[in-house]
Write an enzyme that holds these catalytic residues in place. Structure first.
Site, PDB file in Angstrom:
ATOM      1  N   LYS A  33       5.583   4.158  -6.913  1.00 22.51           N
ATOM      2  CA  LYS A  33       5.521   2.878  -5.826  1.00 22.51           C
ATOM      3  C   LYS A  33       4.100   3.317  -5.044  1.00 22.51           C
ATOM      4  CE  LYS A  33       7.929   5.923  -2.333  1.00 22.51           C
ATOM      5  NZ  LYS A  33       9.083   6.238  -1.812  1.00 22.51           N
ATOM      6  N   TYR A 258     -20.863   9.395  16.624  1.00 23.09           N
ATOM      7  CA  TYR A 258     -20.210   8.442  17.753  1.00 23.09           C
ATOM      8  C   TYR A 258     -19.444   9.433  18.611  1.00 23.09           C
ATOM      9  CZ  TYR A 258     -20.606   4.162  14.995  1.00 23.09           C
ATOM     10  OH  TYR A 258     -21.103   3.108  14.325  1.00 23.09           O
TER      11      TYR A 258
HETATM   12  C1  PLP Z   1       9.434   7.499  -2.095  1.00 22.95           C
HETATM   13  C2  PLP Z   1      10.813   8.143  -2.720  1.00 22.95           C
HETATM   14  C3  PLP Z   1      10.979   9.445  -3.396  1.00 22.95           C
HETATM   15  C4  PLP Z   1       9.884  10.135  -3.605  1.00 22.95           C
HETATM   16  O1  PLP Z   1       9.785  11.271  -2.594  1.00 22.95           O
HETATM   17  P1  PLP Z   1       8.646  12.231  -2.709  1.00 22.95           P
HETATM   18  O2  PLP Z   1       8.666  13.161  -1.566  1.00 22.95           O
HETATM   19  O3  PLP Z   1       7.157  11.682  -2.717  1.00 22.95           O
HETATM   20  O4  PLP Z   1       8.948  13.170  -3.939  1.00 22.95           O
HETATM   21  C5  PLP Z   1      12.368   9.509  -3.770  1.00 22.95           C
HETATM   22  N1  PLP Z   1      13.208   8.804  -3.472  1.00 22.95           N
HETATM   23  C6  PLP Z   1      13.328   7.660  -2.728  1.00 22.95           C
HETATM   24  C7  PLP Z   1      14.313   7.036  -2.407  1.00 22.95           C
HETATM   25  C8  PLP Z   1      12.034   7.345  -2.435  1.00 22.95           C
HETATM   26  O5  PLP Z   1      11.745   6.267  -1.439  1.00 22.95           O
END
Ligand code: PLP
Length: 362
Positions: A33, A258
């Site tokens: 994702k 800055y």
């Molecule tokens: C994003 C997500 C994961 C992955 O989590 P990680 O900590 O990056 O392994 C797994 N399950 C769900 C439901 C998620 O939204």
């Protein structure tokens, strides 16, 4: 050309995926994702190719991008569908969907579908974000199967504190899940990366009915603040790097950047690096945040600006104009930079922008 860039090592990605499967003893969805946490979803999906059991994305827009680029493996929508009319697309593109609310069950009951769906039914076992209440879980499961619209239901839940190795919360969530799912057969999915890496004692039996969902560990970063055995075997996938584009010799007592936040305590050689918060480097990284300069340990000084940041070259006499600076990668772990900046490696990767991504090991 501006030397800032992100190298993406696809060989390392495959290594980490295999490690997720080995450490869990289960089938693994590669969570890609948010454009594969900034690494490029299509390229990462192609690199994992045939060896992957499936992919997970947040939403249908992300899934369609993968389908349009020819990805044929199963794809799970982790946030499910947002409107009932997405079900037609889910069917047409052969996607799997999470169901986390009762309105989604009703929408499936009412949908006109030619082929039955694969649904991952999410239980709220204690995170209290989405998912069916334990008391409603069995009923939701039975309604889905009775609808005639669903061929398979995978039972799932999500951990809220698996990255805290001293917390009892994960064990409590497993107990809630086991009670709610009792005698509902079939496949289950509980584990994200921290649970795969750190909580094997909660999953003593290797089961062919088990699915894990590996996100951050795929990219070679650890969700833990402390050292951890599986984390040591990960290979960082992204190297964020740039070059020194300017050098200043300052006497003691001079401010840099800055706000004049850094004031030299000694005669100081300052290197200016073409990398800033507009590239996704965290603006709140303080003086002392690690960098690697021509492979040697160095540190950030002063405030990070939009396009540039400054490093201390005083103890690196061979470094100068054109020296390579690694902001994170194999020499400087993204998780260490994140701790300094009050962030997490997830967010550092997702914030990546403007810099070109250069792929190798494909
Ligand atoms: C994003 C997500 C994961 C992955 O989590 P990680 O900590 O990056 O392994 C797994 N399950 C769900 C439901 C998620 O939204």
């Amino acid at each position: 050309m501006r030397p800032a860039r992100a190298l993406i090592d696809l060989q390392a990605l495959r290594h980490n995926y295999r490690l997720a499967r080995e450490a869990s003893g289960a089938r693994a969805l590669a969570v890609i994702k948010a454009d594969a946490y900034g690494h490029g979803a299509v390229r990462c999906a192609q690199a994992l190719g045939d060896e992957v059991n499936g992919f997970a994305v947040a939403c249908i827009e992300e899934a369609l991008e993968l389908r349009e680029s020819g990805i044929r493996q199963p794809i799970l929508l982790l946030e499910g569908f947002f409107e009932a009319d997405e079900l037609g697309l889910i069917e047409r593109h052969d996607l799997w969907t999470v169901v986390h609310s009762n309105w989604q069950i009703e929408a499936i009951e009412k949908a006109a579908l030619q082929r039955p769906l694969t649904v991952w039914l999410k239980l709220d076992s204690g995170m209290h974000r989405v998912g069916l209440h334990p008391a409603e879980y069995r009923d939701g499961y039975q309604r889905l199967l009775a609808s005639g619209k669903v061929a398979k239901v995978v039972l799932m839940t999500h951990f809220s504190r698996a990255d805290e190795l001293d917390s009892t919360r994960s064990a409590e969530q497993v107990a809630v899940f086991e009670q709610a799912r009792a005698s509902l057969g079939s496949e289950v999915s509980l584990r994200n990366s921290p649970a795969i890496m750190g909580w094997s004692q909660l999953f003593p039996e290797q089961s062919a009915n088990d699915w894990v969902r590996a996100g951050i560990m795929l990219y070679g970063a650890t969700p833990f603040e402390q050292t951890q055995a599986v984390a040591e075997r990960l290979h960082p996938v992204m190297t964020l790097e740039s070059k020194i584009i300017g050098v200043r010799e300052l006497p003691a007592g001079e401010p840099v950047g800055y706000g004049g936040r850094f004031i030299s305590e000694r005669p100081t050689r300052v290197g200016v690096v073409a990398m800033g918060y507009a590239d996704g480097y965290p603006r709140h990284a303080p003086t002392g945040t690690p960098v690697a300069i021509d492979g040697k340990p160095g540190s950030l000084i002063g405030r990070v600006s939009m396009d540039m940041l400054t490093v201390d070259l005083t103890d690196l006499p061979h470094a100068g104009l054109g020296s390579r600076v690694e902001l994170w990668g194999r020499d400087v772990l993204a998780s260490d930079v994140a701790i300094q900046a009050g962030s997490i490696p997830y967010q550092l990767f997702c914030n990546l922008k403007r810099v070109p991504r250069i792929y190798c090991g494909g």
